[in-house]
Design a protein around this motif. Sequence first.
Motif, PDB file in Angstrom:
ATOM      1  N   SER A   1       0.828  -1.215   0.000  1.00 19.78           N
ATOM      2  CA  SER A   1       0.000   0.000   0.000  1.00 19.78           C
ATOM      3  C   SER A   1       0.854   1.253   0.000  1.00 19.78           C
ATOM      4  O   SER A   1       0.616   2.178  -0.783  1.00 19.78           O
ATOM      5  CB  SER A   1      -0.926   0.030   1.215  1.00 19.78           C
ATOM      6  OG  SER A   1      -1.869  -0.990   1.148  1.00 19.78           O
TER       7      SER A   1
ATOM      8  N   TYR B   1       1.071   3.507  -3.223  1.00 17.74           N
ATOM      9  CA  TYR B   1       0.555   4.864  -3.069  1.00 17.74           C
ATOM     10  C   TYR B   1       1.596   5.864  -3.563  1.00 17.74           C
ATOM     11  O   TYR B   1       1.283   6.772  -4.329  1.00 17.74           O
ATOM     12  CB  TYR B   1       0.186   5.166  -1.619  1.00 17.74           C
ATOM     13  CG  TYR B   1      -0.218   6.611  -1.443  1.00 17.74           C
ATOM     14  CD1 TYR B   1      -1.482   7.029  -1.826  1.00 17.74           C
ATOM     15  CD2 TYR B   1       0.679   7.546  -0.969  1.00 17.74           C
ATOM     16  CE1 TYR B   1      -1.847   8.363  -1.722  1.00 17.74           C
ATOM     17  CE2 TYR B   1       0.328   8.876  -0.863  1.00 17.74           C
ATOM     18  CZ  TYR B   1      -0.940   9.281  -1.238  1.00 17.74           C
ATOM     19  OH  TYR B   1      -1.286  10.593  -1.133  1.00 17.74           O
TER      20      TYR B   1
ATOM     21  N   SER C   1      -6.697   1.518  -6.674  1.00 19.07           N
ATOM     22  CA  SER C   1      -7.482   0.347  -6.262  1.00 19.07           C
ATOM     23  C   SER C   1      -7.678  -0.621  -7.437  1.00 19.07           C
ATOM     24  O   SER C   1      -7.583  -1.838  -7.273  1.00 19.07           O
ATOM     25  CB  SER C   1      -8.831   0.811  -5.724  1.00 19.07           C
ATOM     26  OG  SER C   1      -9.595  -0.282  -5.309  1.00 19.07           O
TER      27      SER C   1
ATOM     28  N   MET D   1      -5.641  -2.707   2.425  1.00 17.98           N
ATOM     29  CA  MET D   1      -5.066  -1.718   1.514  1.00 17.98           C
ATOM     30  C   MET D   1      -5.989  -0.516   1.352  1.00 17.98           C
ATOM     31  O   MET D   1      -5.523   0.626   1.330  1.00 17.98           O
ATOM     32  CB  MET D   1      -4.772  -2.357   0.159  1.00 17.98           C
ATOM     33  CG  MET D   1      -3.631  -3.337   0.241  1.00 17.98           C
ATOM     34  SD  MET D   1      -3.204  -4.029  -1.336  1.00 17.98           S
ATOM     35  CE  MET D   1      -2.630  -2.580  -2.185  1.00 17.98           C
TER      36      MET D   1
ATOM     37  N   LEU E   1      -4.753   3.154   2.366  1.00 15.25           N
ATOM     38  CA  LEU E   1      -4.736   4.222   1.367  1.00 15.25           C
ATOM     39  C   LEU E   1      -5.682   5.361   1.759  1.00 15.25           C
ATOM     40  O   LEU E   1      -5.346   6.542   1.617  1.00 15.25           O
ATOM     41  CB  LEU E   1      -5.085   3.665  -0.015  1.00 15.25           C
ATOM     42  CG  LEU E   1      -4.035   2.753  -0.627  1.00 15.25           C
ATOM     43  CD1 LEU E   1      -4.561   2.105  -1.906  1.00 15.25           C
ATOM     44  CD2 LEU E   1      -2.745   3.504  -0.907  1.00 15.25           C
TER      45      LEU E   1
END
Length: 182
Positions: free
Chosen positions: A41, A45, A60, A112, A116
């Motif tokens: 993640s 990110y 996603s 995740m 996020l």
Amino acid sequence: PGHGKLLVSSYFLRNNRSYKEAFKMGYLISLIHTISALSISFVLYYLLEVVFSQTFQEVSFYMTKISALLIIGVGVYLFFEQHKEHSVEKVSKKSDFSIALSAGVIPCPGVMTIILFSILMGSISVGIVAAIFMSVGMGLTISLSAIIATATKNKTPSNIAKLFPFIGNSMILLLGIYLLIV
């Protein structure tokens, strides 16, 4: 959702294992699963949001596709291992860890999403605490799946019990394919 439970159930249906080993396996998968989700993640990110300026929905989407491919890989691996195990019925700590790693390395979409989202909201610590609580619950449910599989194996006629790994492996493969095409 459920690839860890399917994987560990299939594994424990194929092998003679104790309830203690089932409990340990569930939490090992959960630990690897959560560390994987947290690590991926943060890295994704950074790469997708900062470097490539992608939106949360796009991050996603890509994570789901990556997870789908990993799940398909686990499904194919399990079919290969199932075929191999018909000739050899030896279980080792190494195979325990490889099963835990193959189930756990697939990042949890729920963890995740929370991580996020917490990054975007500026509350990373809240996301990490939520991920830890999810990990504890995940470990418990995976452990219970392994314990139920162990108990079922001892009470199910062997000719029927041989179908369970095939069904579980098929479900894992179908889950991966479904996530890939949606």
